[in-house]
Design a protein around this motif. Structure first.
Motif, PDB file in Angstrom:
ATOM      1  N   ASN A   1      28.991 -52.387 100.301  1.00 61.14           N
ATOM      2  CA  ASN A   1      30.258 -53.428 100.791  1.00 61.14           C
ATOM      3  C   ASN A   1      30.287 -53.897  99.595  1.00 61.14           C
ATOM      4  N   TYR A   2      29.105 -54.254  98.686  1.00 62.39           N
ATOM      5  CA  TYR A   2      29.188 -54.570  97.790  1.00 62.39           C
ATOM      6  C   TYR A   2      28.905 -53.534  96.632  1.00 62.39           C
ATOM      7  N   TYR A   3      28.224 -52.488  96.270  1.00 66.68           N
ATOM      8  CA  TYR A   3      28.164 -52.030  95.572  1.00 66.68           C
ATOM      9  C   TYR A   3      27.612 -50.747  95.045  1.00 66.68           C
ATOM     10  N   GLN A   4      28.735 -50.050  96.307  1.00 67.67           N
ATOM     11  CA  GLN A   4      29.272 -48.863  96.483  1.00 67.67           C
ATOM     12  C   GLN A   4      29.608 -48.240  94.735  1.00 67.67           C
ATOM     13  N   ARG A   5      29.012 -47.199  94.778  1.00 62.19           N
ATOM     14  CA  ARG A   5      29.179 -46.380  93.400  1.00 62.19           C
ATOM     15  C   ARG A   5      29.215 -44.853  93.632  1.00 62.19           C
ATOM     16  N   ASP A   6      29.845 -44.361  92.612  1.00 58.57           N
ATOM     17  CA  ASP A   6      29.222 -42.620  92.438  1.00 58.57           C
ATOM     18  C   ASP A   6      28.642 -41.532  92.655  1.00 58.57           C
TER      19      ASP A   6
ATOM     20  N   ASN B   1      19.905 -48.385  91.034  1.00 61.77           N
ATOM     21  CA  ASN B   1      19.983 -49.773  89.811  1.00 61.77           C
ATOM     22  C   ASN B   1      20.504 -51.295  90.348  1.00 61.77           C
ATOM     23  N   ASN B   2      21.628 -50.927  90.981  1.00 59.70           N
ATOM     24  CA  ASN B   2      23.015 -52.374  91.159  1.00 59.70           C
ATOM     25  C   ASN B   2      22.314 -53.035  92.252  1.00 59.70           C
TER      26      ASN B   2
END
Lengths: 139, 240
Positions: free
Chosen positions: A22-27, A34-35
């Motif tokens: 939910n908070y750290y959705q990345r590409d 890392n996140n």
């Protein structure tokens, strides 16, 4: 009992994964890892980045010092004394070389946006012409 | 497409008499074409070159609902300019960008799309990933920029690839909370925005942007900027 603990651990893991999605959705996968780790470290320890680095340094250099001063010694440390002694310097050197390689590659692959610059110049002329029609004079 | 959302673009200006009409023309073109509810808030810090007079002419052309003028008497810094602008913003989202044409308004619809995709609190433009890039930087400038960015990534692990850029979209209350928590100036202020955003638990999305360095006027990156950046980086490293 062990099963219960394992089950609880899984639930906690899943909660973390949910929070992360939910908070750290990345590409990209790299940033995800890392996140997620970053998020765990930051939320569980609440340390400043400086404290994190110092903690890491102490956790590594503490045992290292004990070994190189032979406060701790066993068959393994005696056999590989030279390698252990040089390990921190080797790690720093590897980190430096890898860093320079990464930066060099990123400088090399930095996009030059010639097309964008050209497009902007054309649009500036369009804007000036259009604004002049509407009564705004530009030098 | 609007869906009840309104976007307030904050444009802090200082001696941008030549650029302001162009940036506003481009903003109105791209935001208008996307059928978005928007307003442009010009915060001029007492420019001696007559930026405000030009802004008034533009307001007559585009209307007072589209162009809002909120000047201040003198140069007071970017952070307070944002706070000043937010106070008068009627949108639920705020976009910050430079008025010097280095940030092209055509990317704003992409920011909005990205925001909706992930329901992000903040969407940051990035020059460093994907199709992102720059124009007008020589090798030295690229090396400094990439090195500074790399060091920042290692030391702060911010979870965003472009910390020093200032082309971003925020939920209004998010920007307000973040800016109030910030203490730095200049490049470091933009970095601190991302770090504080993480501290508040805000989510960050990224959109690659193409940055065309100042068309009119000088872009500065000298020794004092590098030293200021290093100090700011170490400050954030030691305190956050």
């Amino acid at each position: 009992m062990e099963l219960e603990v394992e089950g609880l651990r899984m639930v906690v893991m899943q909660c973390h994964i949910l929070v992360y999605y939910n908070y750290y959705q990345r590409d990209t996968k790299g940033v995800v890892l890392n996140n997620y780790l970053n998020h765990l470290i930051t939320t569980t320890t609440n340390m400043t980045k400086l404290m994190e680095w110092l903690t890491g340094a102490i956790l590594f250099l503490g045992p290292w010092t004990a070994i190189v001063t032979t406060t701790i010694h066993n068959e393994f440390t005696v056999m590989h004394y030279q390698e252990i002694l040089l390990l921190p310097f080797l790690l720093v050197a590897v980190f430096a070389v890898v860093s320079i390689a990464i930066i060099a590659f990123r400088v090399y692959s930095f996009n030059d946006c010639h097309q964008e610059a050209k497009e902007l110049q054309e649009q500036i002329l369009q804007a000036k012409a259009d604004l002049a029609k509407r009564g705004i004079k530009l030098d | 497409m609007a869906g009840g959302d309104k976007y307030s673009v904050l444009l802090p200006t200082y001696n941008e008499r030549e650029n302001l009409p162009i940036i506003i023309w481009l903003l109105c073109k791209y935001l208008g074409e996307s059928n978005l509810e928007y307003e442009i808030i010009v915060i001029d810090d007492g420019s001696p070159d007559g930026t405000l007079e030009v802004a008034k002419q533009l307001q007559e052309v585009y209307g007072q609902d589209k162009i809002v003028l909120r000047p201040r008497a003198k140069k007071l810094g970017l952070g307070t300019a944002y706070i000043h602008g937010i106070k008068h913003a009627t949108g639920n989202f705020v976009i910050i960008m430079d008025a010097d044409l280095s940030h092209h308004p055509k990317f704003i619809p992409e920011f909005i799309k990205k925001q909706k995709e992930g329901n992000f609190d903040l969407v940051s433009g990035t020059r460093y990933t994907g199709d992102g890039g720059v124009y007008g930087w020589d090798l030295k400038r690229k090396i400094i920029s990439r090195t500074a960015n790399y060091l920042t990534q290692i030391l702060l692990r911010p979870g965003a690839s472009d910390l020093t850029g200032s082309f971003r979209l925020f939920r209004k209350e998010a920007l307000q909370n973040i800016v109030k928590a910030c203490v730095s100036k200049g490049y470091v202020f933009q970095m601190e925005i991302i770090i504080r955003a993480r501290q508040f638990g805000y989510t960050i999305g990224e959109v690659p942007i193409k940055f065309v360095d100042r068309v009119y006027g000088e872009s500065k990156l000298g020794g004092s900027e590098v030293i200021g950046f290093a100090k700011g980086l170490l400050y954030l490293f030691a305190t956050t």
